[in-house]
Design an enzyme around this catalytic site. Sequence first.
Site, PDB file in Angstrom:
ATOM      1  N   TYR A 215     -15.449  -2.009   7.933  1.00 50.78           N
ATOM      2  CA  TYR A 215     -14.010  -1.644   8.656  1.00 50.78           C
ATOM      3  C   TYR A 215     -13.718  -1.571   9.683  1.00 50.78           C
ATOM      4  CZ  TYR A 215     -10.068   2.214   8.560  1.00 50.78           C
ATOM      5  OH  TYR A 215      -9.174   3.029   8.957  1.00 50.78           O
TER       6      TYR A 215
ATOM      7  N   GLY B 207       1.251  -1.849  -0.717  1.00 46.61           N
ATOM      8  CA  GLY B 207       0.006   0.087  -0.128  1.00 46.61           C
ATOM      9  C   GLY B 207       1.207   1.396   0.171  1.00 46.61           C
TER      10      GLY B 207
ATOM     11  N   ASP C  37       2.720  -1.684  -4.492  1.00 47.81           N
ATOM     12  CA  ASP C  37       1.070  -1.762  -4.542  1.00 47.81           C
ATOM     13  C   ASP C  37       0.496  -2.204  -6.079  1.00 47.81           C
ATOM     14  OD1 ASP C  37      -0.144   1.538  -3.196  1.00 47.81           O
ATOM     15  OD2 ASP C  37      -1.194   0.859  -4.908  1.00 47.81           O
ATOM     16  N   ILE C  38      -0.958  -2.028  -6.202  1.00 45.49           N
ATOM     17  CA  ILE C  38      -1.478  -1.973  -6.532  1.00 45.49           C
ATOM     18  C   ILE C  38      -1.184  -2.121  -8.055  1.00 45.49           C
ATOM     19  CG2 ILE C  38      -3.524  -1.622  -6.647  1.00 45.49           C
ATOM     20  CD1 ILE C  38      -4.958  -4.638  -6.600  1.00 45.49           C
ATOM     21  N   ARG C  39      -0.999  -0.257  -8.193  1.00 43.22           N
ATOM     22  CA  ARG C  39      -0.581   0.309  -8.984  1.00 43.22           C
ATOM     23  C   ARG C  39       0.906   1.122  -9.220  1.00 43.22           C
ATOM     24  NH1 ARG C  39      -2.124   5.043  -7.778  1.00 43.22           N
ATOM     25  NH2 ARG C  39      -2.936   4.968  -5.148  1.00 43.22           N
TER      26      ARG C  39
ATOM     27  N   LEU D 134       1.652   3.321  -2.019  1.00 40.84           N
ATOM     28  CA  LEU D 134       0.776   4.587  -3.033  1.00 40.84           C
ATOM     29  C   LEU D 134      -0.298   5.281  -2.162  1.00 40.84           C
ATOM     30  CD1 LEU D 134       1.044   4.178  -6.271  1.00 40.84           C
ATOM     31  CD2 LEU D 134       2.686   4.787  -5.309  1.00 40.84           C
ATOM     32  N   GLY D 135      -1.050   4.798  -0.942  1.00 45.83           N
ATOM     33  CA  GLY D 135      -1.825   5.068  -0.437  1.00 45.83           C
ATOM     34  C   GLY D 135      -1.592   6.518   0.779  1.00 45.83           C
TER      35      GLY D 135
HETATM   36  C1  VAH Z   1     -11.201   6.709   7.957  1.00 43.64           C
HETATM   37  N1  VAH Z   1      -8.850   7.601   8.303  1.00 43.64           N
HETATM   38  O1  VAH Z   1     -11.393   7.264   8.273  1.00 43.64           O
HETATM   39  C2  VAH Z   1     -10.042   6.521   8.246  1.00 43.64           C
HETATM   40  C3  VAH Z   1      -9.305   5.797   9.888  1.00 43.64           C
HETATM   41  C4  VAH Z   1      -9.858   6.580  12.201  1.00 43.64           C
HETATM   42  C5  VAH Z   1     -10.107   6.976  10.850  1.00 43.64           C
HETATM   43  O2  VAH Z   1      -9.242   5.085  10.046  1.00 43.64           O
HETATM   44  O3  VAH Z   1     -11.339   5.101   7.364  1.00 43.64           O
END
Ligand code: VAH
Length: 319
Positions: free
Chosen positions: A142, A8, A34-36, A10-11
């Site tokens: 997430y 990751g 990275d993937i790109r 380029l993140g």
């Molecule tokens: C998000 N920046 O907003 C991330 C994060 C605490 C927030 O992990 O998804």
Amino acid sequence: MKKIMITGALGQIGTELVVKCRALYGNDNVLATDIREPEADSAIANGPFEILDVTDKTRMYELVESFKPDTFMHMAALLSATAEKNPLFAWDLNMGGLMNALEAAREFNLQFFTPSSIGAFGPSTPKVNTPQVTIQRPTSMYGVNKVAGELLCQYYFEKFNVDTRSVRFPGLISHIKEPGGGTTDYAVDIYFKAVREGRYASFIDKNTFMDMKYMEDAIDAIIQLMEADGVKLINRNAYNLSAMSIEPEMVKEAIQEYYPEFELDYEVDSVRQAIADSWPNSIDVSCARAEWGFNPQYDLNKMTKVMLEAIEDKEKVQS
Ligand code: VAH
């Protein structure tokens, strides 16, 4: 930590982490993936780089076998709002990628870092001064990924003796790489819009407090944690980190010190607002301070000054 492979790259975090690690450990000792492809004239392209889809275990292993790192930093992941739009893909990428990376760390005996997040907390978590060890019942995909990730990292440490280390990052604010698909992104966008347009419509409502941190402090924290004496790391997966608990009106006032005409209004996005409402208002970082000396340097005012100045410089270069 002498030879590091980073996914990751380029993140939002990866972009700055690679540059810092190369400065500290030598250009050729940091493999960015990275993937790109990176842009040809970018800092990332200025050292070893390989294409890697983290769900492709065979390719990941090939790269580890040829580069021979001693440390693996797994940064590739979907952020909260994007994950919520496509939860099954988020599960495959966030958990599949992490499992491949942990397995690589186990098989090749690598020190391991991956970030967790304040997204690992949920509505039943104490909202103010959220303790290091507390209820974690997140309601976003997430968050589910992050809790599972923390537990997996701890499992690999206890069961397989992999030196896993992690932090719960708050929203990270940077002028170098704009984030994509996060709930805390308003606190980045607001600075760019302040300089470019003099006004901003926030997708997060006023009075929504969330923890944040300037990116330089976040990168320094990763390096400091990875260099810390492992014996002292009681809460190694994962430490609460934050430098400020803020809401949009506070950022507006900080910006108005430099741009008195700056205007803030609201176009609240219900998906991201619901995620933000399920997260803590402010978290307790005392374990990170005590166990490895976490000590962020930027508060809201100091960060606002550097953000505005850096974005102004960028605009000058482009005009
Ligand atoms: C998000 N920046 O907003 C991330 C994060 C605490 C927030 O992990 O998804």
